[in-house]
Design a protein around this motif. Sequence first.
Motif, PDB file in Angstrom:
ATOM      1  N   PRO A   1      16.510 -61.396  10.860  1.00 11.08           N
ATOM      2  CA  PRO A   1      16.827 -60.129  10.176  1.00 11.08           C
ATOM      3  C   PRO A   1      18.308 -60.027   9.798  1.00 11.08           C
ATOM      4  O   PRO A   1      19.062 -59.235  10.350  1.00 11.08           O
ATOM      5  N   PHE A   2      18.717 -60.857   8.835  1.00  7.52           N
ATOM      6  CA  PHE A   2      20.121 -60.880   8.417  1.00  7.52           C
ATOM      7  C   PHE A   2      20.589 -59.524   7.893  1.00  7.52           C
ATOM      8  O   PHE A   2      21.779 -59.243   7.890  1.00  7.52           O
ATOM      9  N   ASP A   3      19.657 -58.682   7.453  1.00  2.39           N
ATOM     10  CA  ASP A   3      20.039 -57.379   6.912  1.00  2.39           C
ATOM     11  C   ASP A   3      20.398 -56.372   8.007  1.00  2.39           C
ATOM     12  O   ASP A   3      20.796 -55.254   7.716  1.00  2.39           O
ATOM     13  N   ASP A   4      20.293 -56.774   9.264  1.00  2.72           N
ATOM     14  CA  ASP A   4      20.671 -55.933  10.404  1.00  2.72           C
ATOM     15  C   ASP A   4      22.067 -56.368  10.855  1.00  2.72           C
ATOM     16  O   ASP A   4      22.238 -57.452  11.424  1.00  2.72           O
ATOM     17  N   LEU A   5      23.067 -55.546  10.590  1.00  4.40           N
ATOM     18  CA  LEU A   5      24.456 -55.894  10.895  1.00  4.40           C
ATOM     19  C   LEU A   5      24.665 -56.169  12.377  1.00  4.40           C
ATOM     20  O   LEU A   5      25.359 -57.123  12.752  1.00  4.40           O
ATOM     21  N   THR A   6      24.077 -55.367  13.243  1.00  2.00           N
ATOM     22  CA  THR A   6      24.228 -55.576  14.688  1.00  2.00           C
ATOM     23  C   THR A   6      23.652 -56.930  15.086  1.00  2.00           C
ATOM     24  O   THR A   6      24.279 -57.694  15.820  1.00  2.00           O
ATOM     25  N   TRP A   7      22.459 -57.248  14.593  1.00  2.00           N
ATOM     26  CA  TRP A   7      21.825 -58.532  14.908  1.00  2.00           C
ATOM     27  C   TRP A   7      22.717 -59.681  14.434  1.00  2.00           C
ATOM     28  O   TRP A   7      22.947 -60.638  15.176  1.00  2.00           O
TER      29      TRP A   7
ATOM     30  N   GLU B   1      30.432 -50.875  23.618  1.00  2.00           N
ATOM     31  CA  GLU B   1      29.297 -49.969  23.456  1.00  2.00           C
ATOM     32  C   GLU B   1      28.632 -50.068  22.093  1.00  2.00           C
ATOM     33  O   GLU B   1      27.590 -49.448  21.859  1.00  2.00           O
ATOM     34  N   SER B   2      29.247 -50.840  21.178  1.00  2.00           N
ATOM     35  CA  SER B   2      28.658 -51.010  19.850  1.00  2.00           C
ATOM     36  C   SER B   2      29.127 -52.351  19.285  1.00  2.00           C
ATOM     37  O   SER B   2      29.971 -53.030  19.873  1.00  2.00           O
ATOM     38  N   ALA B   3      28.614 -52.680  18.113  1.00  2.00           N
ATOM     39  CA  ALA B   3      28.994 -53.921  17.439  1.00  2.00           C
ATOM     40  C   ALA B   3      30.252 -53.753  16.595  1.00  2.00           C
ATOM     41  O   ALA B   3      30.665 -54.686  15.909  1.00  2.00           O
ATOM     42  N   GLU B   4      30.883 -52.582  16.632  1.00  2.00           N
ATOM     43  CA  GLU B   4      32.018 -52.299  15.757  1.00  2.00           C
ATOM     44  C   GLU B   4      33.164 -53.297  15.934  1.00  2.00           C
ATOM     45  O   GLU B   4      33.707 -53.810  14.952  1.00  2.00           O
ATOM     46  N   GLU B   5      33.564 -53.560  17.168  1.00  2.00           N
ATOM     47  CA  GLU B   5      34.663 -54.508  17.410  1.00  2.00           C
ATOM     48  C   GLU B   5      34.273 -55.908  16.944  1.00  2.00           C
ATOM     49  O   GLU B   5      35.093 -56.631  16.371  1.00  2.00           O
ATOM     50  N   ALA B   6      33.031 -56.291  17.191  1.00  3.58           N
ATOM     51  CA  ALA B   6      32.548 -57.602  16.741  1.00  3.58           C
ATOM     52  C   ALA B   6      32.564 -57.676  15.224  1.00  3.58           C
ATOM     53  O   ALA B   6      32.979 -58.684  14.644  1.00  3.58           O
ATOM     54  N   LYS B   7      32.133 -56.611  14.563  1.00  6.55           N
ATOM     55  CA  LYS B   7      32.113 -56.568  13.096  1.00  6.55           C
ATOM     56  C   LYS B   7      33.524 -56.767  12.540  1.00  6.55           C
ATOM     57  O   LYS B   7      33.730 -57.576  11.632  1.00  6.55           O
ATOM     58  N   GLN B   8      34.485 -56.061  13.092  1.00  2.00           N
ATOM     59  CA  GLN B   8      35.864 -56.192  12.616  1.00  2.00           C
ATOM     60  C   GLN B   8      36.402 -57.603  12.856  1.00  2.00           C
ATOM     61  O   GLN B   8      37.044 -58.197  11.991  1.00  2.00           O
ATOM     62  N   PHE B   9      36.122 -58.148  14.033  1.00  2.00           N
ATOM     63  CA  PHE B   9      36.588 -59.487  14.399  1.00  2.00           C
ATOM     64  C   PHE B   9      35.986 -60.546  13.473  1.00  2.00           C
ATOM     65  O   PHE B   9      36.697 -61.401  12.937  1.00  2.00           O
ATOM     66  N   ILE B  10      34.689 -60.480  13.262  1.00  2.00           N
ATOM     67  CA  ILE B  10      34.001 -61.469  12.431  1.00  2.00           C
ATOM     68  C   ILE B  10      34.430 -61.332  10.972  1.00  2.00           C
ATOM     69  O   ILE B  10      34.677 -62.340  10.290  1.00  2.00           O
TER      70      ILE B  10
ATOM     71  N   ARG C   1      22.678 -53.170  36.444  1.00  2.00           N
ATOM     72  CA  ARG C   1      22.537 -51.875  35.780  1.00  2.00           C
ATOM     73  C   ARG C   1      22.394 -52.147  34.292  1.00  2.00           C
ATOM     74  O   ARG C   1      23.228 -52.847  33.687  1.00  2.00           O
ATOM     75  N   ALA C   2      21.325 -51.622  33.699  1.00  2.00           N
ATOM     76  CA  ALA C   2      21.092 -51.814  32.269  1.00  2.00           C
ATOM     77  C   ALA C   2      22.128 -51.055  31.454  1.00  2.00           C
ATOM     78  O   ALA C   2      22.501 -49.940  31.798  1.00  2.00           O
ATOM     79  N   LEU C   3      22.588 -51.675  30.384  1.00  2.00           N
ATOM     80  CA  LEU C   3      23.519 -51.047  29.444  1.00  2.00           C
ATOM     81  C   LEU C   3      22.756 -50.689  28.173  1.00  2.00           C
ATOM     82  O   LEU C   3      21.796 -51.376  27.805  1.00  2.00           O
ATOM     83  N   ASN C   4      23.189 -49.647  27.493  1.00  2.00           N
ATOM     84  CA  ASN C   4      22.529 -49.246  26.255  1.00  2.00           C
ATOM     85  C   ASN C   4      22.659 -50.331  25.200  1.00  2.00           C
ATOM     86  O   ASN C   4      23.681 -51.025  25.128  1.00  2.00           O
ATOM     87  N   ASP C   5      21.619 -50.445  24.383  1.00  2.00           N
ATOM     88  CA  ASP C   5      21.679 -51.366  23.256  1.00  2.00           C
ATOM     89  C   ASP C   5      22.738 -50.911  22.275  1.00  2.00           C
ATOM     90  O   ASP C   5      23.028 -49.717  22.167  1.00  2.00           O
ATOM     91  N   TRP C   6      23.286 -51.872  21.535  1.00  2.00           N
ATOM     92  CA  TRP C   6      24.216 -51.511  20.477  1.00  2.00           C
ATOM     93  C   TRP C   6      23.433 -50.822  19.366  1.00  2.00           C
ATOM     94  O   TRP C   6      22.353 -51.284  18.980  1.00  2.00           O
ATOM     95  N   PRO C   7      23.950 -49.711  18.853  1.00  2.00           N
ATOM     96  CA  PRO C   7      23.253 -49.027  17.757  1.00  2.00           C
ATOM     97  C   PRO C   7      23.118 -49.952  16.549  1.00  2.00           C
ATOM     98  O   PRO C   7      23.979 -50.797  16.291  1.00  2.00           O
ATOM     99  N   HIS C   8      22.037 -49.766  15.829  1.00  2.00           N
ATOM    100  CA  HIS C   8      21.817 -50.547  14.607  1.00  2.00           C
ATOM    101  C   HIS C   8      22.271 -49.718  13.410  1.00  2.00           C
ATOM    102  O   HIS C   8      22.357 -48.496  13.468  1.00  2.00           O
ATOM    103  N   ASP C   9      22.543 -50.365  12.348  1.00  2.00           N
ATOM    104  CA  ASP C   9      23.207 -49.773  11.179  1.00  2.00           C
ATOM    105  C   ASP C   9      22.216 -49.138  10.201  1.00  2.00           C
ATOM    106  O   ASP C   9      21.873 -49.729   9.200  1.00  2.00           O
ATOM    107  N   GLU C  10      21.825 -47.930  10.494  1.00  2.00           N
ATOM    108  CA  GLU C  10      20.889 -47.260   9.602  1.00  2.00           C
ATOM    109  C   GLU C  10      21.591 -46.669   8.382  1.00  2.00           C
ATOM    110  O   GLU C  10      21.036 -46.639   7.294  1.00  2.00           O
ATOM    111  N   TYR C  11      22.810 -46.183   8.560  1.00  2.00           N
ATOM    112  CA  TYR C  11      23.532 -45.552   7.458  1.00  2.00           C
ATOM    113  C   TYR C  11      24.908 -46.187   7.359  1.00  2.00           C
ATOM    114  O   TYR C  11      25.688 -46.132   8.300  1.00  2.00           O
ATOM    115  N   LEU C  12      25.193 -46.793   6.214  1.00  2.00           N
ATOM    116  CA  LEU C  12      26.470 -47.462   6.012  1.00  2.00           C
ATOM    117  C   LEU C  12      27.151 -46.927   4.761  1.00  2.00           C
ATOM    118  O   LEU C  12      26.497 -46.668   3.751  1.00  2.00           O
ATOM    119  N   ASP C  13      28.483 -46.796   4.836  1.00  2.00           N
ATOM    120  CA  ASP C  13      29.205 -46.454   3.615  1.00  2.00           C
ATOM    121  C   ASP C  13      29.430 -47.754   2.827  1.00  2.00           C
ATOM    122  O   ASP C  13      29.042 -48.836   3.256  1.00  2.00           O
TER     123      ASP C  13
END
Length: 189
Positions: free
Chosen positions: A142-148, A171-180, A98-110
């Motif tokens: 594409p280093f400027d893409d946080l999800t990538w 469902e997103s890269a959020e947990e990975a971002k915090q961990f890294i 079963r395909a899972l949704n892609d992780w959203p990419h970071d179009e708007y960041l604070d």
Amino acid sequence: MTKLFPLPLFLLPGGRAKLRIFEPRYLRLVRECSANQEGFVLAMMQGKRLYKYGTLVDIVDFETLSDGLLGITIAGRQRVEILSTDQEADKLWVGDIRALNDWPHDEYLDDDQADDKAHIAAGLKHVFAAHPEHAEQYEAAPFDDLTWSCQRWLEILPLSNAQKQWFIAQESAEEAKQFISQLLEEEVE
């Protein structure tokens, strides 16, 4: 049913890797996937069973290696959940997925997220510079893409299979971002 290739390699969408193919069942997998223009699932094993999550990959290049074996380059297309598995007569794994949704990419960041993005990208550029075997997989990273960038970090960090499975199920890269981000902060201290 989709063909499954169990390997200790962890790859996420957008990731690339080179494989050496020599077992007859995997030569068949490559031949059939190429002929039918379909991908296969890169899956990890725990003992004699496959983990629940994997990545659907495409074969993007072929080569004959110096030892005469077939070399392929694969690119991660989509995270998948493996719903059921079976083995064919030659022990090639197949399964329903079963395909899972892609992780959203970071179009708007604070501002805080932009700082994390810059820190994660800078760290990854440093790793790629120190280990060109990772960098050579990507023509224009594409280093400027946080999800990538987070996905590439997860591929190269020495994580347990259980940790990799936990991250791929998110469902997103959020947990990975915090961990890294936390790992990079600890490295600086």
